[in-house]
Design a protein around this motif. Structure first.
Motif, PDB file in Angstrom:
ATOM      1  N   THR A   1      14.636  -9.192  -3.179  1.00 37.45           N
ATOM      2  CA  THR A   1      14.337  -8.138  -4.176  1.00 37.45           C
ATOM      3  C   THR A   1      15.002  -6.718  -3.799  1.00 37.45           C
ATOM      4  N   ILE A   2      15.153  -5.714  -4.682  1.00 34.89           N
ATOM      5  CA  ILE A   2      15.532  -4.446  -4.146  1.00 34.89           C
ATOM      6  C   ILE A   2      14.546  -3.435  -5.204  1.00 34.89           C
ATOM      7  N   VAL A   3      13.876  -2.431  -4.287  1.00 36.91           N
ATOM      8  CA  VAL A   3      12.853  -1.687  -4.907  1.00 36.91           C
ATOM      9  C   VAL A   3      13.398  -0.022  -4.492  1.00 36.91           C
ATOM     10  N   GLU A   4      13.156   0.632  -5.500  1.00 37.47           N
ATOM     11  CA  GLU A   4      13.373   2.139  -5.284  1.00 37.47           C
ATOM     12  C   GLU A   4      12.078   3.028  -5.629  1.00 37.47           C
ATOM     13  N   PHE A   5      11.806   4.115  -4.861  1.00 39.37           N
ATOM     14  CA  PHE A   5      10.600   4.840  -5.152  1.00 39.37           C
ATOM     15  C   PHE A   5      10.776   6.370  -4.581  1.00 39.37           C
ATOM     16  N   LYS A   6      10.237   7.405  -5.171  1.00 46.35           N
ATOM     17  CA  LYS A   6      10.296   8.698  -4.591  1.00 46.35           C
ATOM     18  C   LYS A   6       8.921   8.667  -4.192  1.00 46.35           C
ATOM     19  N   VAL A   7       8.692   9.565  -2.773  1.00 47.83           N
ATOM     20  CA  VAL A   7       7.533   9.663  -2.072  1.00 47.83           C
ATOM     21  C   VAL A   7       7.386  10.983  -2.409  1.00 47.83           C
ATOM     22  N   GLU A   8       6.056  11.428  -3.077  1.00 45.21           N
ATOM     23  CA  GLU A   8       5.603  12.887  -3.137  1.00 45.21           C
ATOM     24  C   GLU A   8       4.589  13.458  -2.378  1.00 45.21           C
ATOM     25  N   VAL A   9       3.664  12.521  -1.606  1.00 48.85           N
ATOM     26  CA  VAL A   9       2.637  12.886  -0.919  1.00 48.85           C
ATOM     27  C   VAL A   9       2.628  12.461   0.512  1.00 48.85           C
ATOM     28  N   PRO A  10       2.422  13.285   1.346  1.00 45.78           N
ATOM     29  CA  PRO A  10       2.689  12.820   2.792  1.00 45.78           C
ATOM     30  C   PRO A  10       1.346  12.049   3.140  1.00 45.78           C
ATOM     31  N   GLY A  11       1.705  10.974   4.157  1.00 39.54           N
ATOM     32  CA  GLY A  11       0.599  10.150   4.811  1.00 39.54           C
ATOM     33  C   GLY A  11       1.255   8.859   4.981  1.00 39.54           C
ATOM     34  N   SER A  12       0.459   7.812   5.609  1.00 35.05           N
ATOM     35  CA  SER A  12       0.900   6.604   5.966  1.00 35.05           C
ATOM     36  C   SER A  12       0.787   5.772   4.883  1.00 35.05           C
ATOM     37  N   TYR A  13       1.734   4.965   4.510  1.00 37.57           N
ATOM     38  CA  TYR A  13       1.814   4.008   3.376  1.00 37.57           C
ATOM     39  C   TYR A  13       1.977   2.553   3.866  1.00 37.57           C
ATOM     40  N   PHE A  14       1.113   1.622   3.801  1.00 39.17           N
ATOM     41  CA  PHE A  14       1.058   0.376   4.385  1.00 39.17           C
ATOM     42  C   PHE A  14       1.930  -0.607   3.364  1.00 39.17           C
ATOM     43  N   LEU A  15       2.767  -1.245   3.912  1.00 40.71           N
ATOM     44  CA  LEU A  15       3.813  -2.330   3.325  1.00 40.71           C
ATOM     45  C   LEU A  15       2.929  -3.717   3.917  1.00 40.71           C
ATOM     46  N   VAL A  16       2.538  -4.320   2.510  1.00 40.48           N
ATOM     47  CA  VAL A  16       2.049  -5.622   3.016  1.00 40.48           C
ATOM     48  C   VAL A  16       2.549  -6.805   1.740  1.00 40.48           C
ATOM     49  N   ASP A  17       2.340  -8.099   2.269  1.00 38.53           N
ATOM     50  CA  ASP A  17       2.047  -9.193   1.343  1.00 38.53           C
ATOM     51  C   ASP A  17       0.711  -9.165   0.933  1.00 38.53           C
ATOM     52  N   HIS A  18       0.522  -9.034  -0.709  1.00 39.37           N
ATOM     53  CA  HIS A  18      -0.583  -8.808  -1.129  1.00 39.37           C
ATOM     54  C   HIS A  18      -1.395 -10.053  -1.180  1.00 39.37           C
ATOM     55  N   SER A  19      -0.882 -11.176  -0.836  1.00 40.75           N
ATOM     56  CA  SER A  19      -1.799 -12.308  -0.232  1.00 40.75           C
ATOM     57  C   SER A  19      -2.533 -11.784   0.810  1.00 40.75           C
ATOM     58  N   ILE A  20      -3.646 -11.068   0.612  1.00 39.23           N
ATOM     59  CA  ILE A  20      -3.773 -10.156   1.544  1.00 39.23           C
ATOM     60  C   ILE A  20      -4.224 -10.424   2.967  1.00 39.23           C
ATOM     61  N   PHE A  21      -4.778 -11.696   3.168  1.00 37.80           N
ATOM     62  CA  PHE A  21      -5.073 -12.134   4.578  1.00 37.80           C
ATOM     63  C   PHE A  21      -3.808 -12.427   5.469  1.00 37.80           C
ATOM     64  N   ARG A  22      -2.533 -12.561   4.534  1.00 39.54           N
ATOM     65  CA  ARG A  22      -1.365 -12.613   5.534  1.00 39.54           C
ATOM     66  C   ARG A  22      -1.278 -11.412   6.085  1.00 39.54           C
ATOM     67  N   ALA A  23      -1.672 -10.112   5.571  1.00 38.80           N
ATOM     68  CA  ALA A  23      -1.455  -8.793   6.054  1.00 38.80           C
ATOM     69  C   ALA A  23      -2.543  -8.389   6.965  1.00 38.80           C
ATOM     70  N   THR A  24      -3.918  -8.990   6.561  1.00 39.68           N
ATOM     71  CA  THR A  24      -4.950  -8.411   7.712  1.00 39.68           C
ATOM     72  C   THR A  24      -4.920  -9.208   8.844  1.00 39.68           C
ATOM     73  N   ASP A  25      -4.428 -10.492   8.627  1.00 37.26           N
ATOM     74  CA  ASP A  25      -4.797 -11.693   9.560  1.00 37.26           C
ATOM     75  C   ASP A  25      -3.740 -12.209  10.348  1.00 37.26           C
ATOM     76  N   LYS A  26      -2.598 -12.264   9.476  1.00 40.43           N
ATOM     77  CA  LYS A  26      -1.341 -13.005   9.910  1.00 40.43           C
ATOM     78  C   LYS A  26      -0.052 -12.284  10.435  1.00 40.43           C
ATOM     79  N   GLY A  27      -0.158 -10.762  10.142  1.00 39.99           N
ATOM     80  CA  GLY A  27       0.973  -9.966  10.500  1.00 39.99           C
ATOM     81  C   GLY A  27       1.664  -9.344   9.631  1.00 39.99           C
ATOM     82  N   ALA A  28       1.599  -9.782   8.423  1.00 36.52           N
ATOM     83  CA  ALA A  28       2.469  -9.110   7.247  1.00 36.52           C
ATOM     84  C   ALA A  28       2.058  -7.405   6.913  1.00 36.52           C
ATOM     85  N   LEU A  29       2.542  -6.734   7.873  1.00 33.11           N
ATOM     86  CA  LEU A  29       1.888  -5.411   7.548  1.00 33.11           C
ATOM     87  C   LEU A  29       3.064  -4.566   8.230  1.00 33.11           C
TER      88      LEU A  29
END
Length: 338
Positions: A292-320
């Motif tokens: 897929t291709i996604v586009e977005f504008k960033v308005e606010v500073p900070g750290s934004y987490f990229l994840v697979d929202h099958s969320i245990f894959r992000a928190t426990d298996k590395g998709a972060l």
């Protein structure tokens, strides 16, 4: 004047217009001219956007390389790669280009390899034409008929094992009119790894066919390893900029629920198609073997987490991963805690 006479005059005028178009070049597709060597980049970098307005012959060379690297801190794995890294190098061409493709299988490898490019219109996506013994080179050509973002992968038997070991990447076929201009582009590809030991077990970990057949990965990661998009390797942008992500999912088994915590996708090119299909999307599905291709504008500073929202894959298996956005606070958009 009879109806027949009127029809005859209209027909003659139509032939005249067509003849003028042919003679003077009106309404003709851009011609094929010239040649170039493709600029290939390792993730998360993306080749420069194509500035030409015509089709050309593009030479692409990839090398299959088997090598030991780190899947996680202290965890070694023998990766099978295109170009020495996972994912393989990003390829960027234009709709209508003729691709002269060359695959070399490094002399120090242990296995035969090939490549199936989902952008190929032809049997096996070029897989049979590119079967390459150790130390040899195979070549074939194809025309990039369909614009979009496509996965490529090794398709030598057992196909799933070659993909699971890291042999995959993305090829972008830009539409003839190009893509809208953005400030930053990045290349991200999700993949699964199936190891003999559990996640985090130190030392060298071989591939586990048993776990792969059960679709039970120990690691689900972006760009080939845990932490590939964090720390010093995190993605960066500045407030007010537009960001485009080219995101692939190699699988070989799982569907990705791609999400950025704290951002919406202003535009989504569904399943890697060349034109926007959705706007203001929170999470987008990417099938195994899809993109897929996604586009977005960033308005606010900070750290934004990229994840697979099958969320245990992000928190426990590395998709972060992390997109770090720099800039001044924008309290009208987000105040922070008070």
């Amino acid at each position: 004047m009879t109806n027949f006479q009127i029809w005859a005059i209209v027909a003659l005028l139509s032939l005249f217009v067509v003849g003028c178009d042919t003679l003077f070049g009106g309404n003709q597709a851009p011609s094929m001219r010239g040649e170039e060597t493709a600029q290939l980049t390792h993730a998360p970098s993306v080749p420069d956007s194509l500035q030409r307005d015509h089709k050309t012959t593009v030479y692409v060379k990839l090398e299959a390389i088997e090598q030991v690297g780190y899947l996680d801190t202290g965890v070694q794995y023998r990766f099978w790669t295109f170009g020495g890294e996972v994912p393989g190098q990003f390829i960027r061409v234009r709709e209508g280009d003729q691709i002269e493709f060359e695959l070399h299988n490094h002399a120090n490898n242990f296995f035969v390899h090939n490549i199936d490019l989902h952008a190929v219109t032809g049997p096996h996506g070029g897989g049979m034409a590119s079967v390459t013994p150790i130390g040899e080179t195979s070549s074939f050509s194809f025309t990039a008929l369909h614009p979009g973002l496509y996965v490529y992968h090794c398709a030598t038997t057992p196909v799933g094992m070659h993909i699971a070991n890291g042999m995959y990447g993305l090829i972008l076929v830009e539409p003839s009119a190009g893509l809208p201009k953005v400030d930053r582009e990045y290349y991200i590809m999700q993949g699964e790894f199936y190891t003999a030991g559990p996640k985090g077990q130190l030392g060298y970990q071989p591939f586990s066919m048993t776990k792969a057949l059960s679709e039970d990965p120990d690691y689900v990661v972006f760009n080939g390893s845990v932490g590939s998009l964090t720390g010093e390797k995190k993605l960066r942008a500045k407030t007010g900029e537009t960001v485009r992500l080219f995101v692939g999912n190699a699988g070989p088994n799982l569907i990705s629920s791609f999400h950025i915590i704290g951002e919406m996708f202003d535009v989504v090119y569904g399943e890697g198609g060349p034109y926007p299909t959705h706007r203001s999307i929170q999470t987008t599905l990417i099938p195994a073997g899809g993109a897929t291709i996604v586009e977005f504008k960033v308005e606010v500073p900070g750290s934004y987490f990229l994840v697979d929202h099958s969320i245990f894959r992000a928190t426990d298996k590395g998709a972060l991963g992390i997109l770090e956005v720099e800039g001044d606070p924008v309290p009208d958009v987000f105040s922070g805690k008070y």
